[in-house]
Design a protein around this motif. Sequence first.
Motif, mmCIF file in Angstrom:
data_model
loop_
_atom_site.group_PDB
_atom_site.id
_atom_site.type_symbol
_atom_site.label_atom_id
_atom_site.label_comp_id
_atom_site.label_asym_id
_atom_site.label_seq_id
_atom_site.Cartn_x
_atom_site.Cartn_y
_atom_site.Cartn_z
ATOM 1 N N PRO A 1 32.475 41.761 36.464
ATOM 2 C CA PRO A 1 31.501 42.569 37.147
ATOM 3 C C PRO A 1 30.251 42.732 36.411
ATOM 4 O O PRO A 1 29.064 42.649 36.616
ATOM 5 C CB PRO A 1 31.883 43.748 37.559
ATOM 6 N N TRP B 1 36.388 41.787 43.656
ATOM 7 C CA TRP B 1 37.601 42.489 43.514
ATOM 8 C C TRP B 1 38.045 43.375 44.563
ATOM 9 O O TRP B 1 39.180 43.328 45.234
ATOM 10 C CB TRP B 1 37.532 43.380 42.274
ATOM 11 N N GLY C 1 31.552 39.569 40.825
ATOM 12 C CA GLY C 1 32.867 40.413 40.601
ATOM 13 C C GLY C 1 32.830 41.878 41.445
ATOM 14 O O GLY C 1 33.975 42.076 41.882
ATOM 15 N N PHE D 1 34.701 36.721 38.171
ATOM 16 C CA PHE D 1 35.529 37.863 38.035
ATOM 17 C C PHE D 1 34.974 39.078 37.126
ATOM 18 O O PHE D 1 35.338 40.152 37.613
ATOM 19 C CB PHE D 1 36.606 37.489 37.497
#
Length: 463
Positions: free
Chosen positions: A338, A397, A393, A336
């Motif tokens: 980045p 997202w 990430g 998750f």
Amino acid sequence: MRIVFPAAMEPEDDTAAEPPGRSRWSWPIVGLAALPLFVWWVSWYPGMLSGDSLHQLAAVESGDFTNEVPAIHSIIIWLVTRVWDSPAAVSLVQVAAMVALLASYLRRARGAGIPGWLAGAAVLAFAWLPAVGATTIAVEVQVSQTLVGIWLLVELLGLAPDPNAYLSDPWSAARLGVALGATWLFDHAGMVVVLVMLAALAAGLRSRTHLLAVPAGGAIALFLLVQGPLYFAFGVDRGVPPLGEAYAPEIAAVYRHQPGWFEEADLELMRAVADLEVWQEAYRCGDGASLLTDREFDTAAIRAHAGAYRGLLVRSALTHPMTVAGHRACAVGVLFAPFQPAGERFETYVYNVPPNDLGIERDSLWPSGFSFTKAILVRSNQPALLWLFWRPGIILWPALAGIVTLTIRRRCLLWPAAVLIGFLLMAVLTVREPSFRESFSVYSLSFLSLPLWWPALSRDAAE
């Protein structure tokens, strides 16, 4: 329109129903997508090989089939190397499978309402990413898991426009069942994905859940066939890493934060594996492998008393759920977050073939290509660029945001989106180390799910 997998098997009389320009643009796009993957293969011949890869290849050569890594993967390696006794045969099959899947994705995406130019751009961008090219030629079970995940995504893209027609076709329904069964077989936690997919399909079909009989039955039949007669024929040792070993970092997390909770009997169990200082000092919340691979951490002691350590794990988790949850949240940060945390490791690829007794070494078929792709890898592997080229990430997202939009605008496409959700949930429960190979399936499915934004936002998307 009836669509089958792979694309090359589609009957000729169905081509008239394809969108205009298919024959003009599809094959050039597939060729351009295949080009970089084959360049990586010839340049890094016989493929990317880690210590785990060589251990598995040695076990296959000796006929010692175990289920620590799903045994179906070792059996496939054995079958492929009967034709060509080289790890290059395995990496080449993976490249060919990726190309075939991207070709099928290109067609199925159009059927789901994604424009050809967008689907083609996604396929080309994905195939030309250095992370994808370098990992596709890695002889790792995670690559096979990713290929199965993309296959499942392709099948759900075919199902979404008309689930009745798709599931009423025995060939299509059976194909979906095989994809689900393969997901189950190639990962010990693959049942998580299967359950997520069947739940999503059942929720959408409502009164038509009887249509799931063939896919669900096919998945179960394939799993039992492989785990039964096939594993028996190959003499597979069916033992898998016990929970107490796989989740030893969770026990270490509780010991790090609540050492006074452990009773003397618990501490004796832990000392049988390693000194208590090792449990403390080798533990990293974002890198469970740092504990499991520590030279002083004796996992054989856990395997010898699997039940006792499983009980310790369960009691630790039930008594300190927030500590264990915090550990898992830290461990899955690799998916998750980045950006690359300063000072933290993140494994991308293996430059040199580790020393081995199999006579395997790097032997590039195209030295110029090796130098060129090596320069790309070195450049993209700089800490300041990991977030852009390797960390999932940055892709995950936006893909999740697209799924939220689909929930509002185009719920039928939540079925293919659920593939990413299933694999993400499985990764959240199992990811152990900060490496790209552990993230490859989530990275790939996130990237190939991005085009779902288009039908979600199109004018006629509202149902």
